[in-house]
Design a protein around this motif. Structure first.
Motif, PDB file in Angstrom:
ATOM      1  N   ARG A   1      -3.460   7.708   2.562  1.00  0.00           N
ATOM      2  CA  ARG A   1      -3.904   6.166   2.200  1.00  0.00           C
ATOM      3  C   ARG A   1      -3.680   5.573   1.117  1.00  0.00           C
ATOM      4  N   ASP A   2      -3.594   6.048   0.087  1.00  0.00           N
ATOM      5  CA  ASP A   2      -3.168   5.529  -1.400  1.00  0.00           C
ATOM      6  C   ASP A   2      -1.908   5.103  -1.637  1.00  0.00           C
ATOM      7  N   PRO A   3      -0.760   6.343  -1.223  1.00  0.00           N
ATOM      8  CA  PRO A   3       0.460   6.235  -1.340  1.00  0.00           C
ATOM      9  C   PRO A   3       1.180   5.086  -0.385  1.00  0.00           C
ATOM     10  N   GLU A   4       0.470   4.909   0.778  1.00  0.00           N
ATOM     11  CA  GLU A   4       0.896   3.937   1.691  1.00  0.00           C
ATOM     12  C   GLU A   4       0.590   2.665   1.197  1.00  0.00           C
ATOM     13  N   GLN A   5      -0.449   2.205   0.437  1.00  0.00           N
ATOM     14  CA  GLN A   5      -0.744   1.054  -0.166  1.00  0.00           C
ATOM     15  C   GLN A   5       0.390   0.627  -1.343  1.00  0.00           C
ATOM     16  N   GLN A   6       0.686   1.735  -2.036  1.00  0.00           N
ATOM     17  CA  GLN A   6       1.655   1.788  -3.046  1.00  0.00           C
ATOM     18  C   GLN A   6       3.220   1.284  -2.709  1.00  0.00           C
ATOM     19  N   TYR A   7       3.611   2.165  -1.760  1.00  0.00           N
ATOM     20  CA  TYR A   7       4.890   2.157  -1.100  1.00  0.00           C
ATOM     21  C   TYR A   7       4.781   1.505   0.354  1.00  0.00           C
ATOM     22  N   GLN A   8       4.385   0.261   0.543  1.00  0.00           N
ATOM     23  CA  GLN A   8       4.435  -0.261   1.689  1.00  0.00           C
ATOM     24  C   GLN A   8       5.727  -0.507   2.659  1.00  0.00           C
ATOM     25  N   ASP A   9       6.875  -0.488   1.859  1.00  0.00           N
ATOM     26  CA  ASP A   9       8.214  -0.563   2.504  1.00  0.00           C
ATOM     27  C   ASP A   9       8.726   0.873   3.195  1.00  0.00           C
TER      28      ASP A   9
ATOM     29  N   ALA B   1      11.236   8.755  -0.626  1.00  0.00           N
ATOM     30  CA  ALA B   1      11.597   8.221   0.525  1.00  0.00           C
ATOM     31  C   ALA B   1      11.845   6.339   0.061  1.00  0.00           C
ATOM     32  N   HIS B   2      11.082   6.048  -0.682  1.00  0.00           N
ATOM     33  CA  HIS B   2      11.153   4.861  -1.183  1.00  0.00           C
ATOM     34  C   HIS B   2      12.824   4.338  -1.903  1.00  0.00           C
ATOM     35  N   VAL B   3      13.346   5.327  -2.670  1.00  0.00           N
ATOM     36  CA  VAL B   3      14.519   4.951  -3.434  1.00  0.00           C
ATOM     37  C   VAL B   3      15.370   5.667  -2.414  1.00  0.00           C
ATOM     38  N   ARG B   4      15.239   6.214  -1.476  1.00  0.00           N
ATOM     39  CA  ARG B   4      16.237   6.571  -0.302  1.00  0.00           C
ATOM     40  C   ARG B   4      16.422   5.461   0.871  1.00  0.00           C
ATOM     41  N   ARG B   5      15.278   4.649   0.821  1.00  0.00           N
ATOM     42  CA  ARG B   5      15.099   3.797   1.830  1.00  0.00           C
ATOM     43  C   ARG B   5      15.183   4.371   3.345  1.00  0.00           C
ATOM     44  N   CYS B   6      13.992   5.472   3.278  1.00  0.00           N
ATOM     45  CA  CYS B   6      14.230   5.996   4.543  1.00  0.00           C
ATOM     46  C   CYS B   6      12.727   6.623   5.177  1.00  0.00           C
TER      47      CYS B   6
END
Length: 272
Positions: free
Chosen positions: A202-210, A156-161
């Motif tokens: 919880r943890d991935p949301e902190q890492q990928y806040q965008d 989702a991060h690299v796709r900006r979605c």
């Protein structure tokens, strides 16, 4: 040197669609793309490799591209290559599969035995071309989905979605409990479904806040919940557990169902 994204090719239209998807994925992650064809010892496929290479260059002219032909069983060759791959990408059906099959035998074998994430590219062009802006990940109770959730957030991060995390639950018929409790309340006495999702994210949301992430708790079978959720998705991500005492992964009935019926590409991510 970055490990490559490996895509299996056999000349079928499904494998060329996998090349298209893999080329875009290599661009997103800035990794090399490696085309691999496995064939019998007396079979040469220079035209097949050339066609797939041209297609990859057209879709991703800046990606570092390589290719090879191996004379061995296709599933074994791909699984072996996956030990040092960013991911393996395969089409949903190959040239040798019987008409009417929903998923080819090579694709299923690779998804069941590879050590790295395996993406089976399926569905119509609208689902393969990132038109929905939506990645869906299935979350199960326990530790089996952790790596899959991390993978989904990265996609989702690299796709900006958007990312949608889906957890399905149901109370088995005959489960004892205090009188008057609904199924949801009974489940909540043990491990609240919403808490399952909160813990997983919880943890991935902190890492990928965008990454805009949402959660869906569905009182249904996991198979139905996931197939409903991906009707408007670009990618479905599911986890796979290691089988104790056996080589390969435990795909389970849910993973088999989505691999055969999902309308979009599916990533099967081994649990670490």
């Amino acid at each position: 040197m970055a490990v490559p994204l490996v895509v299996g090719i056999d000349g079928s239209e499904a494998s060329l669609e996998a090349v298209d998807w893999a080329a875009d994925e290599a661009v997103r992650h800035e990794v090399p793309l490696h085309l691999m064809h496995a064939a019998a010892a007396d079979y040469e496929a220079p035209d097949l490799v050339a066609v797939a290479s041209e297609r990859a260059r057209k879709g991703a002219p800046t990606v570092r591209l390589s290719s090879e032909v191996l004379h061995e069983d296709a599933a074994s060759a791909l699984v072996g290559k996956g030990r040092n791959a960013f991911a393996l990408v395969v089409g949903s059906r190959g040239l040798g599969d019987l008409a009417g099959l929903l998923l080819g035998s090579v694709s299923l074998a690779v998804a069941a035995h590879a050590d790295c994430p395996v993406v089976v590219v399926r569905g119509g062009v609208e689902h393969r071309a990132d038109r929905f802006g939506n990645v869906v990940v299935g979350v199960e109770d326990g530790q089996g989905s952790g790596t899959a959730v991390q993978f989904a957030f990265r996609e989702a991060h690299v796709r900006r979605c958007r990312l949608v995390a889906v957890h399905a639950w149901s109370v088995p018929v005959g489960t004892p409990g205090p009188p008057g409790l609904s199924g949801y309340a009974l489940q909540a006495l043990q491990h609240p479904p919403a808490q399952v999702l909160a813990d997983a994210l919880r943890d991935p949301e902190q890492q990928y806040q965008d990454v805009p992430a949402s959660s869906e708790v569905v009182e249904s079978s996991a198979r139905r919940a996931l197939l409903d959720a991906v009707s408007g998705a670009d990618l479905l991500v599911v986890g796979a557990r290691r089988r104790h005492g056996h080589a390969g992964l435990q795909l389970g009935l849910v993973n088999h169902a989505v691999l055969h019926h999902a309308p979009c590409p599916i990533a099967v991510v081994p649990q670490i």
